[in-house]
Design an enzyme around this catalytic site. Structure first.
Site, PDB file in Angstrom:
ATOM      1  N   THR A  14       0.868  -1.173   0.000  1.00  0.00           N
ATOM      2  CA  THR A  14       0.000   0.000   0.000  1.00  0.00           C
ATOM      3  C   THR A  14       0.907   1.226   0.000  1.00  0.00           C
ATOM      4  OG1 THR A  14      -1.447  -1.251   1.497  1.00  0.00           O
ATOM      5  CG2 THR A  14      -1.995   1.043   1.177  1.00  0.00           C
TER       6      THR A  14
ATOM      7  N   ARG B 261     -12.668  -7.739  -4.300  1.00  0.00           N
ATOM      8  CA  ARG B 261     -12.210  -7.643  -2.917  1.00  0.00           C
ATOM      9  C   ARG B 261     -11.810  -6.221  -2.581  1.00  0.00           C
ATOM     10  NH1 ARG B 261      -7.107  -6.061  -0.181  1.00  0.00           N
ATOM     11  NH2 ARG B 261      -7.126  -7.130   1.829  1.00  0.00           N
ATOM     12  N   VAL B 262     -12.215  -5.746  -1.418  1.00  0.00           N
ATOM     13  CA  VAL B 262     -11.847  -4.427  -0.924  1.00  0.00           C
ATOM     14  C   VAL B 262     -11.217  -4.592   0.451  1.00  0.00           C
ATOM     15  CG1 VAL B 262     -12.656  -2.135  -0.250  1.00  0.00           C
ATOM     16  CG2 VAL B 262     -13.691  -3.298  -2.210  1.00  0.00           C
TER      17      VAL B 262
ATOM     18  N   GLY C 235      -5.427  -6.386   5.322  1.00  0.00           N
ATOM     19  CA  GLY C 235      -6.576  -5.494   5.399  1.00  0.00           C
ATOM     20  C   GLY C 235      -7.771  -6.031   6.133  1.00  0.00           C
TER      21      GLY C 235
END
Length: 315
Positions: free
Chosen positions: A174, A202-203, A228
């Site tokens: 990230t 996917r989040v 995440g």
């Protein structure tokens, strides 16, 4: 009032045993470029919101990092990018998820905050806003990197063999930035391509306000990087602010507690960058490394990858 900026390029670092001197130098250079972009805003009295936007755009433009140009691929061989931004004075926030095309996803997240009444837009709805507002778009070839494509093939092959993947660089990368400006305002921004070989749709935590991103002038600004799903379940970014607000903990104590005592035992490998009132900075991580950097009013840039390898350079 002084100013401060911290950035990260993800906690999914290349294993130290396989890192070459050339590649390591390239990562430090990429981090320094992002620090310069954000520092240029803050040193002239600019807003924290503009500083984190500039820093994250620089990281999105650098293909070494998993965001924008360097985004990873889903199991379908596509890139789906997420981003969010938040300012601490009024807690305004904007986020996008599952997009491909805009050169800088963080700018689209900011448009959601500034040009709509919403906090999050996804997919085609987000892309429609980007086109209406004239954001620059790029073709798929711009976002392609051989390293990310190979990582997808390697990960899929390992899954077919039933092998366990211990390489953090394929699991959670990230980019993000947090800042405190001379007016005492805080801001945070986070952008990502997600996890290599994630399911389409996917989040993760990056666009989730309170999980991967948070900003509140009374406490802190946070940008997280890591597993995440765990960061969402523990509302990691907001939890740090809550510990400061209700327990009276310092930023360093609160951030360290969440990363080391909440997330790590639950399998939440990763870390975060945090800035509090007055420009205090904390950068805890529980993984093998975290691409990170910080700079304050002295204009000395600090960049690091592993635990004890910080380099300094004047800006």
């Amino acid at each position: 009032m002084s100013f401060a900026l911290a950035i990260h390029g993800g906690a999914g670092t290349i294993l130290k045993s396989t890192m070459t001197p050339e590649k390591e130098a390239a990562y430090h250079a990429g981090l320094t470029t992002a620090l310069k972009a954000g520092h240029a805003v803050l040193k002239d009295g600019g807003a924290a919101l503009d500083a984190v936007t500039a820093a994250v755009c620089a990281l999105e433009d650098e293909p070494l990092f998993n965001a924008g140009r360097g985004a990873v691929y889903t199991t379908a061989g596509k890139q789906e990018m997420d981003a969010s931004i938040m300012e601490g004075a009024q807690r305004r926030a904007g986020a996008i998820a599952g997009v491909r095309g805009p050169r800088n996803p963080i700018r689209l997240a900011r448009l959601v905050m500034e040009k709509t009444e919403h906090v999050m837009l996804i997919g085609e709805g987000a892309l429609t806003l980007a086109r209406q507002q004239g954001l620059p778009f790029e073709e798929d070839d711009y976002f392609f990197t051989e390293a990310r494509w190979k990582a997808l093939q390697d990960t899929m092959a390992m899954r077919d063999r039933g092998a366990d993947d211990h390489d953090d660089s394929r699991k959670h990368g990230t980019v993000g930035a947090v800042a405190c400006d001379i007016h005492g305002n805080l801001a945070a921004a986070t952008s990502t391509g997600g996890m290599t070989a994630k399911l389409p749709g996917r989040v993760g935590d990056s666009p989730v306000i309170g999980a991967g991103t948070w900003a509140d002038n009374d406490t802190c600004a946070i940008s997280a990087t890591g597993h995440g799903e765990i960061f969402i379940r523990y509302a990691a970014a907001h939890e740090i602010a809550s510990r400061m607000r209700y327990l009276g903990e310092s930023l360093e104590v609160a951030a360290d507690h969440v990363v080391m005592k909440d997330l790590m035992p639950a399998g939440g490998s990763g870390g975060l960058i945090a800035v509090g009132k007055g420009g205090v900075i904390s950068l805890p991580f529980n993984s093998s490394g975290m691409y990170r950097g910080w700079v304050a009013g002295d204009s000395v840039a600090h960049t690091g990858i592993y635990k004890d390898d910080v380099r300094t350079a004047g800006l």
